[in-house]
Design a protein around this motif. Structure first.
Motif, mmCIF file in Angstrom:
data_model
loop_
_atom_site.group_PDB
_atom_site.id
_atom_site.type_symbol
_atom_site.label_atom_id
_atom_site.label_comp_id
_atom_site.label_asym_id
_atom_site.label_seq_id
_atom_site.Cartn_x
_atom_site.Cartn_y
_atom_site.Cartn_z
ATOM 1 N N GLY A 1 -6.773 18.114 -6.771
ATOM 2 C CA GLY A 1 -7.692 17.275 -7.539
ATOM 3 C C GLY A 1 -7.445 15.789 -7.320
ATOM 4 N N HIS A 2 -8.170 14.974 -8.096
ATOM 5 C CA HIS A 2 -8.081 13.529 -7.933
ATOM 6 C C HIS A 2 -6.796 12.982 -8.526
ATOM 7 N N VAL A 3 -6.178 12.098 -7.764
ATOM 8 C CA VAL A 3 -4.922 11.488 -8.166
ATOM 9 C C VAL A 3 -4.824 10.140 -7.447
ATOM 10 N N PRO A 4 -4.231 9.108 -8.074
ATOM 11 C CA PRO A 4 -4.104 7.804 -7.397
ATOM 12 C C PRO A 4 -3.020 7.858 -6.333
ATOM 13 N N TYR A 5 -3.353 8.448 -5.220
ATOM 14 C CA TYR A 5 -2.360 8.808 -4.205
ATOM 15 C C TYR A 5 -1.819 7.586 -3.471
ATOM 16 N N THR A 6 -2.716 6.698 -3.054
ATOM 17 C CA THR A 6 -2.288 5.472 -2.376
ATOM 18 C C THR A 6 -3.032 4.286 -2.981
ATOM 19 N N VAL A 7 -2.259 3.281 -3.390
ATOM 20 C CA VAL A 7 -2.814 2.184 -4.176
ATOM 21 C C VAL A 7 -2.238 0.865 -3.676
ATOM 22 N N PHE A 8 -3.038 -0.190 -3.736
ATOM 23 C CA PHE A 8 -2.525 -1.530 -3.494
ATOM 24 C C PHE A 8 -1.902 -2.040 -4.788
ATOM 25 N N MET A 9 -0.686 -2.518 -4.689
ATOM 26 C CA MET A 9 0.001 -3.057 -5.862
ATOM 27 C C MET A 9 0.725 -4.341 -5.496
ATOM 28 N N ALA A 10 0.974 -5.153 -6.500
ATOM 29 C CA ALA A 10 1.722 -6.396 -6.312
ATOM 30 C C ALA A 10 2.552 -6.630 -7.557
ATOM 31 N N LYS A 11 3.528 -7.497 -7.436
ATOM 32 C CA LYS A 11 4.345 -7.814 -8.603
ATOM 33 C C LYS A 11 3.479 -8.499 -9.660
ATOM 34 N N GLN A 12 3.821 -8.262 -10.905
ATOM 35 C CA GLN A 12 3.076 -8.837 -12.022
ATOM 36 C C GLN A 12 2.954 -10.361 -11.874
ATOM 37 N N SER A 13 4.048 -10.995 -11.497
ATOM 38 C CA SER A 13 4.046 -12.459 -11.371
ATOM 39 C C SER A 13 3.119 -12.913 -10.247
ATOM 40 N N TYR A 14 3.081 -12.156 -9.147
ATOM 41 C CA TYR A 14 2.238 -12.536 -8.018
ATOM 42 C C TYR A 14 0.763 -12.470 -8.409
ATOM 43 N N ILE A 15 0.393 -11.429 -9.141
ATOM 44 C CA ILE A 15 -1.004 -11.301 -9.577
ATOM 45 C C ILE A 15 -1.379 -12.438 -10.511
ATOM 46 N N GLU A 16 -0.492 -12.771 -11.437
ATOM 47 C CA GLU A 16 -0.772 -13.847 -12.388
ATOM 48 C C GLU A 16 -0.919 -15.195 -11.690
ATOM 49 N N LEU B 1 0.882 -1.170 0.000
ATOM 50 C CA LEU B 1 0.000 0.000 0.000
ATOM 51 C C LEU B 1 0.916 1.215 0.000
ATOM 52 N N VAL B 2 0.997 1.866 -1.149
ATOM 53 C CA VAL B 2 2.018 2.902 -1.338
ATOM 54 C C VAL B 2 1.569 3.811 -2.479
ATOM 55 N N GLY B 3 2.231 4.934 -2.637
ATOM 56 C CA GLY B 3 1.904 5.842 -3.731
ATOM 57 C C GLY B 3 2.174 5.194 -5.087
ATOM 58 N N SER B 4 1.275 5.412 -6.038
ATOM 59 C CA SER B 4 1.413 4.746 -7.330
ATOM 60 C C SER B 4 2.609 5.241 -8.132
ATOM 61 N N GLU B 5 3.211 6.370 -7.729
ATOM 62 C CA GLU B 5 4.416 6.837 -8.419
ATOM 63 C C GLU B 5 5.558 5.843 -8.287
ATOM 64 N N THR B 6 5.542 5.057 -7.201
ATOM 65 C CA THR B 6 6.627 4.085 -7.004
ATOM 66 C C THR B 6 6.616 3.013 -8.080
ATOM 67 N N SER B 7 5.434 2.656 -8.563
ATOM 68 C CA SER B 7 5.360 1.659 -9.633
ATOM 69 C C SER B 7 5.978 2.207 -10.917
ATOM 70 N N ILE B 8 5.871 3.509 -11.127
ATOM 71 C CA ILE B 8 6.473 4.142 -12.300
ATOM 72 C C ILE B 8 7.992 4.124 -12.196
ATOM 73 N N TYR B 9 8.509 4.409 -11.006
ATOM 74 C CA TYR B 9 9.960 4.400 -10.812
ATOM 75 C C TYR B 9 10.534 2.997 -11.069
ATOM 76 N N VAL B 10 9.853 1.979 -10.574
ATOM 77 C CA VAL B 10 10.325 0.601 -10.775
ATOM 78 C C VAL B 10 10.260 0.225 -12.251
ATOM 79 N N TYR B 11 9.164 0.567 -12.899
ATOM 80 C CA TYR B 11 8.981 0.254 -14.317
ATOM 81 C C TYR B 11 10.058 0.910 -15.172
ATOM 82 N N ALA B 12 10.432 2.143 -14.821
ATOM 83 C CA ALA B 12 11.427 2.889 -15.592
ATOM 84 C C ALA B 12 12.821 2.283 -15.472
#
Length: 330
Positions: free
Chosen positions: A212-227, A83-94
């Protein structure tokens, strides 16, 4: 004799039934929350109201204190869900991660910080921040990026028009503001209200209302874990959605009473008023869907802060709405 046989048979059937009930499998999911915050009230509600349990899930919640530490725990399998800010997923992806983090359920949809001044400011305008000493948040984190975004909307350059301090760890910011010579700070609830009650600060503006609205805090998991765990992720999302609906329909006092154990040092009245503040500015997302408009607003905020990585930051790859949509529709 026949009666004894029937009683024995009945006892055996009862034992068999109880054994079958007791053997139903429960899946454990480890959650790492980036901080302990009243902003995450629906998550605590999902635990306390038994919504995870209803889905056959047992959650182990730990506070991982900071976006970088949270993502390290997620990528190294120390936790299953962050449970973290969705910007972190962008940093990892980059960073060309082969098993990147995917956002699957949004919890909050606005910034959760409030502008707190050390002195009363009954006639406050954003221009007052010029030439002031401002205790900021971590560079590249959502609170800091949203703060800079809002200041720029009012024609204030956060790096040239005021003295911006960013050398304090997130968990130590309230104490540093209290003991230091800073004039302004961004604080989450209930800390902001506690400061007000104790006369150590005054809430004068909301960054959530301004940005305004922004995905400030989101539940995320690794792609493999979701699959590999799609059914459990769907159950997890359903529990969160139940909690989101309950929070929308329930008064702030009852919410505060439900989750008070997570904030034992905070007065119930403070918890209630803090939750009311968040409800009034629609901070709690009513459902787990992270839509593309919110995603684009996030990218604009990151771009304004100079933190948006080069290249295509794909909504389709980094956001999974299918699970949330299935939960809502069914």
């Amino acid at each position: 004799m026949k009666k004894m046989k029937w009683l024995a048979l009945l006892s055996a059937l009862i034992l068999l039934f109880l054994s079958a009930c007791g053997s139903s499998s429960t899946t454990t999911i480890k959650i790492g929350e980036v901080t302990r915050s009243l902003f995450y009230a629906p998550q605590y509600v999902a635990i306390e109201k038994g919504f995870f349990e209803e889905e056959g899930l047992e959650v182990e919640l730990q506070t991982t204190w900071g976006g970088d530490k949270t993502m390290t725990a997620l990528l190294s399998d120390g936790i299953d869900v962050a449970l973290v800010g969705s910007e972190t997923s962008i940093y990892v992806y980059a960073q060309d991660s082969k098993d990147f983090a995917v956002n699957f359920a949004q919890l909050t949809q606005t910034d959760g910080t409030f502008l707190v001044a050390k002195e009363e400011k009954p006639d406050f305008t954003w221009e007052d921040l010029k030439d002031s000493s401002f205790l900021g948040q971590r560079k590249g984190g959502m609170p800091q990026m949203v703060g800079e975004y809002v200041l720029k909307q009012y024609g204030i350059d956060p790096h040239n028009d005021l003295t911006l301090h960013q050398n304090i760890e997130f968990a130590n910011i309230p104490g540093a503001f209290l003991s230091g010579d800073y004039e302004y700070v961004q604080l989450f609830e209930p800390t902001a209200s506690v400061f007000e009650k104790e006369g150590n600060g005054h809430v004068i503006a909301s960054f959530g209302e301004e940005s305004g609205h922004v995905p400030y805090t989101v539940f995320m998991a690794k792609q493999s874990y979701i699959e590999e765990n799609e059914e459990n992720i769907e159950k997890f999302t359903r529990a969160i959605y139940k909690a989101q609906q309950w929070v929308q329909e329930t008064d702030s006092r009852e919410i505060a009473e439900t989750i008070q154990k997570y904030f034992e040092d905070v007065d119930l009245d403070i918890l209630t008023s803090s939750i009311e503040r968040y409800k009034n500015q629609d901070s709690f997302a009513p459902d787990p869907i992270l839509d593309e408009e919110e995603w684009n607003n996030l990218k604009n905020i990151m771009d304004e802060a100079g933190e948006l990585p080069d290249g295509d930051i794909s909504y389709e790859e980094l956001v999974n709405t299918e699970i949330a949509e299935d939960v809502i529709n069914n």
